[in-house]
Design a protein around this motif. Structure first.
Motif, PDB file in Angstrom:
ATOM      1  N   GLN A   1      23.973   2.891  -8.714  1.00 25.58           N
ATOM      2  CA  GLN A   1      23.475   1.740  -7.968  1.00 25.58           C
ATOM      3  C   GLN A   1      24.069   0.436  -8.520  1.00 25.58           C
ATOM      4  O   GLN A   1      24.481  -0.432  -7.761  1.00 25.58           O
ATOM      5  CB  GLN A   1      21.954   1.680  -8.075  1.00 25.58           C
TER       6      GLN A   1
ATOM      7  N   ASN B   1      20.691   4.964 -11.457  1.00 28.84           N
ATOM      8  CA  ASN B   1      20.778   3.599 -11.983  1.00 28.84           C
ATOM      9  C   ASN B   1      22.210   3.129 -12.142  1.00 28.84           C
ATOM     10  O   ASN B   1      22.570   2.028 -11.718  1.00 28.84           O
ATOM     11  CB  ASN B   1      20.049   3.493 -13.324  1.00 28.84           C
ATOM     12  N   SER B   2      23.045   3.977 -12.776  1.00 29.16           N
ATOM     13  CA  SER B   2      24.419   3.539 -13.004  1.00 29.16           C
ATOM     14  C   SER B   2      25.161   3.435 -11.670  1.00 29.16           C
ATOM     15  O   SER B   2      25.871   2.462 -11.426  1.00 29.16           O
ATOM     16  CB  SER B   2      25.135   4.476 -13.971  1.00 29.16           C
TER      17      SER B   2
ATOM     18  N   ASN C   1      17.685  13.315  -8.686  1.00 30.32           N
ATOM     19  CA  ASN C   1      16.680  12.312  -9.024  1.00 30.32           C
ATOM     20  C   ASN C   1      15.377  12.593  -8.276  1.00 30.32           C
ATOM     21  O   ASN C   1      15.388  12.981  -7.114  1.00 30.32           O
ATOM     22  CB  ASN C   1      17.206  10.922  -8.660  1.00 30.32           C
TER      23      ASN C   1
ATOM     24  N   ASP D   1      19.408   9.401 -14.691  1.00 28.67           N
ATOM     25  CA  ASP D   1      19.908   8.031 -14.737  1.00 28.67           C
ATOM     26  C   ASP D   1      21.078   7.789 -13.785  1.00 28.67           C
ATOM     27  O   ASP D   1      21.487   6.647 -13.583  1.00 28.67           O
ATOM     28  CB  ASP D   1      20.319   7.688 -16.177  1.00 28.67           C
TER      29      ASP D   1
ATOM     30  N   SER E   1      11.197   1.113 -20.082  1.00 26.09           N
ATOM     31  CA  SER E   1      11.069   1.633 -18.742  1.00 26.09           C
ATOM     32  C   SER E   1      10.131   2.834 -18.690  1.00 26.09           C
ATOM     33  O   SER E   1       9.329   2.935 -17.783  1.00 26.09           O
ATOM     34  CB  SER E   1      12.429   1.991 -18.161  1.00 26.09           C
TER      35      SER E   1
ATOM     36  N   THR F   1      20.589   2.620 -19.528  1.00 29.27           N
ATOM     37  CA  THR F   1      19.253   2.784 -18.982  1.00 29.27           C
ATOM     38  C   THR F   1      18.785   4.232 -19.041  1.00 29.27           C
ATOM     39  O   THR F   1      17.663   4.534 -18.673  1.00 29.27           O
ATOM     40  CB  THR F   1      19.207   2.310 -17.518  1.00 29.27           C
TER      41      THR F   1
END
Lengths: 340, 458
Positions: free
Chosen positions: B242, B239-240, B53, B236, A17, A265
């Motif tokens: 979401q 991401n988690s 973010n 991050d 990524s 991620t």
């Protein structure tokens, strides 16, 4: 064990990524101001922090004036600039070096510390399995007497790894548990001792004082203990990771990091400011839940971990280079069994 | 203690910086685009350092810019304060305006499912939520459905014991879905009105886990699925959050480990990508250290303003307004004596543990680095004053050698401690004299608080 594949698999998300996003913003056009700003954002998105990301972008800005860069050149240049920022030559060379196991007579004592929920107990289970596999007589001291059932949790890991365990009752003074454990380790001819401590936020002065007490009490049994202090950092943590590393280092001294949860991620980029500013090397990374999902990490590999990827010609090279270096350092790698 | 207006004026670092940006436009009347953009670059840095973010920060700043440009600068506040207010309001707006209570289902028990990454604090939060519900007259039960992590079931059982909430656990099989269903049956039989389901923590990219959670959801039809997130999470977090939101449809968030010094920008990121409110905040390891989420306080924290509002509230709770006013007058008129000092100490003690209190003040952590924060110094100081006669308390000047010895013996302290307290008190009075002339106490976080508190650096 194919540790390199493990690193690769575990870190693949990090690499894909990050490098993927860099390629996206950089493209094949010239590195202009807009691309530089986007680049900075990509670095920030990997948790490298505002300062480090800004500095890297500035270095790239200067460099872009001197040489025309597109695509792969940018990645290559970034890699070089980061290596320079981190100053690889300084890595690991400081007062908090772990003691070499060969110099230690009697049990080699490792403290495992960190804030709550980073994966201390799981990492201990994995480390213990490693030592046991290498034929070391290993003992875990379950000194997390605070969290409910923490002792039971580590006991299950001890059983899985087939190592010995000294446990304290819930609510017992952790320092006294460590005292008993170290006495037992001496009496039983243990080679490796892993001390599981309670999770504590680095801002809690009383809990940090408790850790220092454990340290003092350990020295009463084994004067040069602990020989190694591992700080477990959650790989998904943001900029607070630096504060954690700083405070734990000030309190008890940290010789290396274990970074966990890198199989998600999260990019784990907060390692860069930590390595840069505090010069604490990364020794292990956690890339999964299985007992062998803790892989050794060479301090110098950090740049590869951030910018490595095998898709491109250059990065293929860097990965091979990293693999080769790791291969050459094989004797050192076995150190991970020799010194914890 | 200081008054609300004084405390609220402690905007700290951010305001100083923004005021710098806006100095040039004082008297110009309106905030123009250039000024605002320059200021917002600084705010951007602050947000990113707080782990907001970068995409969320970007869209946020755009909204602020739209609102700020063209605004008239009112005379009563500085432009910096005005921009901060816009930023702060917008943040509060984004974080969710007011506390939303948990939904209840028509069928009993109402099911609340706890989900999240490993180590985010699901099990602890489950227990805390159980305690929170019990306090509000509900009869919850806990279901131990984390069959992955070694001893997770034991942990929940212990936690349940501590908060006095029954726990449904099964050790004969490893099927979390069956366990959850059996837990619901047991809750029904035993007349428990709420079931809190603790689930296994794993990474959001773990398909097997998501399937398991989806199956529990399908069978139990929870009215709330709470995503438990570590307040220290970095970029991050989007991401988690979401992934859990998309795959499970979470209905709320519990943010944990807010007792540390992370600025908690993840709160904003998570709120933005999930679109669901943050319901609760975990603020300590103890099971009662759990509170309803306050968007206001979180906004202050992300901006590095300290938890000024909480501090003000605490101060108001503990301090009798009239008493405070009297004290303030005494301070200014130089009639402040040890009797008043004692009152002050007791008010501070009423506000709760000092360590927690001081953390709310921006900059105080740094300033108070070498000061004992456990409150024992307060106790000692109190003991010394209590060993004095009323006359001595009113006129500390008369306390000479033999009196000092007597006071030391009476309070179980050393003469040096008594000396130290008296010196401290004299210094404090001197400072009050100086402060009396100042109307605004802008330097408070840096200067006044530590010196004014009745305990000397150790």
């Amino acid at each position: 064990m194919n540790f390199f594949k493990k690193i690769k698999d575990g870190l693949s998300k990090t690499r894909q990524s990050l490098v993927g996003s860099i390629r996206e913003v950089v493209g094949e056009a010239k590195l202009d101001e807009e691309a530089l700003e986007d680049l900075e954002e990509v670095l920030i998105s990997a948790d490298l922090g505002v300062e480090t990301s800004g500095q890297l972008a500035d270095r790239m800005r200067k460099r872009a004036l001197r040489e025309a860069m597109t695509g792969d050149d940018v990645l290559k240049a970034l890699r070089e600039e980061l290596a320079e920022l981190i100053d690889e030559t300084k890595l690991g060379g400081d007062a908090y070096k772990p003691r070499d196991a060969s110099e230690v007579d009697g049990p080699y004592v490792t403290f495992v510390v960190g804030v709550n929920g980073t994966g201390k107990t799981t990492s201990i289970g994995k480390l213990a399995a490693r030592y046991a596999e290498a034929g070391r007589k290993t003992l875990i001291i379950a000194a997390d007497t605070f969290r409910s059932a923490a002792v039971e949790q580590v006991a299950i890991w001890a059983e899985r790894a087939n190592v010995e365990l000294v446990r304290g009752a819930t609510g017992a003074d952790p320092a006294s548990v460590v005292y008993d454990g170290l006495e037992a380790a001496k009496a039983r001819g243990i080679e490796r001792v892993l001390v599981d401590t309670a999770g504590r936020l680095h801002t809690k002065t009383n809990l940090m004082a408790e850790l220092e007490k454990i340290d003092r009490v350990a020295k009463k049994v084994i004067p040069d203990a602990p020989h190694d202090v591992l700080l477990v950092l959650d790989g998904t943590t943001g900029q607070n990771g630096l504060a954690q590393a700083k405070k734990f280092r000030e309190s008890i001294g940290v010789s290396a990091l274990i970074v966990t949860k890198l199989d998600g991620t999260a990019k784990g980029g907060m390692l860069v400011p930590i390595v840069r500013e505090l010069n604490i090397p990364v020794r292990w990374i956690g890339v999964g839940e299985q007992i062998d999902d803790l892989v050794p990490f060479k301090a110098e590999l950090i740049v590869d971990a951030v910018f490595g990827e095998e898709e491109t010609g250059f990065l293929q090279g860097s990965l091979e280079e990293a693999a080769k270096r790791a291969e050459e350092a094989k004797t050192d790698w076995s150190d991970f069994d020799a010194i914890p | 203690m200081a008054h609300r207006s004084q405390l609220v004026s402690m905007f700290g670092e951010l305001q100083d910086k923004l005021d710098g940006f806006f100095q040039t436009i004082k008297g110009r009347g309106r905030l123009n685009e250039e000024d605002v953009q320059a200021a917002l670059r600084e705010v951007r840095r602050i947000l990113l350092e707080a782990d907001v973010n970068f995409k969320v920060a970007k869209s946020f700043l755009k909204k602020v810019e739209e609102r700020a440009v063209g605004q008239e600068v009112t005379k009563s506040v500085t432009p910096g304060q005005q921009v901060i207010k816009i930023i702060h309001d917008e943040l509060v707006h984004l974080l969710g305006q007011t506390f939303e209570p948990l939904r209840r289902s028509k069928d009993t028990p109402t099911v609340v499912m706890m989900v999240g990454l490993q180590g985010s604090g699901k099990t602890t939060s489950s227990g805390k939520l159980g305690m929170y519900m019990t306090k509000r007259g509900l009869r919850p039960m806990l279901a131990a459905c984390d069959l992955q992590r070694p001893a997770a079931v034991d942990q929940l059982e212990r936690v349940g014991e501590q908060v006095n909430v029954p726990v449904h656990a099964q050790r004969e099989h490893k099927d979390p879905v069956k366990t959850a269903m059996a837990a619901r049956d047991e809750a029904r039989q035993k007349g428990r009105d709420t079931l809190i389901v603790d689930t296994a923590g794993r990474l959001h990219i773990d398909e097997a886990l998501m399937d398991e959670l989806r199956e529990i959801k399908k069978q139990l039809r929870p009215s709330e699925i709470l995503f438990v997130a570590d307040g220290m999470t970095g970029q991050d977090a989007v991401n988690s959050a979401q992934a859990f939101a998309n795959q499970l449809g979470v209905t709320g968030v519990i943010l944990t480990k807010l007792d540390g010094d992370a600025r908690g920008g993840a709160a904003l990121s998570i709120r933005e990508v999930t679109g669901v409110p943050i319901r609760f905040a975990g603020i300590g390891e103890k099971l009662d250290e759990f509170e309803e989420f306050h968007p206001n306080r979180m906004a202050d924290r992300i901006l590095g303003l300290g938890d000024v509002v909480s501090l003000v509230e605490k101060a108001q709770e503990a301090v009798d307004e009239k008493e405070a006013l009297k004290l303030a007058q005494k301070m200014q008129s130089q009639q402040f004596d040890l009797e008043d000092f004692l009152k002050q100490i007791r008010q501070i003690k009423k506000m709760g543990p000092l360590e927690g209190l001081l953390k709310m003040i921006p900059g105080a952590n740094k300033a108070l680095k070498n000061i004992e924060l456990d409150g024992s110094e307060l106790k000692r100081t109190e003991a010394i004053i209590l060993s004095m006669t009323p006359e001595e308390r009113q006129k500390p000047g008369i306390i000479r050698g033999s009196r000092r010895k007597r006071i030391a013996a009476g309070s179980g302290m050393k003469v040096q401690d008594v000396n130290r307290l008296l010196n401290q008190f004299t210094a404090m009075k001197k400072m009050m004299k100086k402060m009396g002339g100042q109307k605004k106490m802008r330097g408070m976080p840096k200067g006044m608080i530590p010196k004014n508190l009745p305990f000397p650096p150790s």
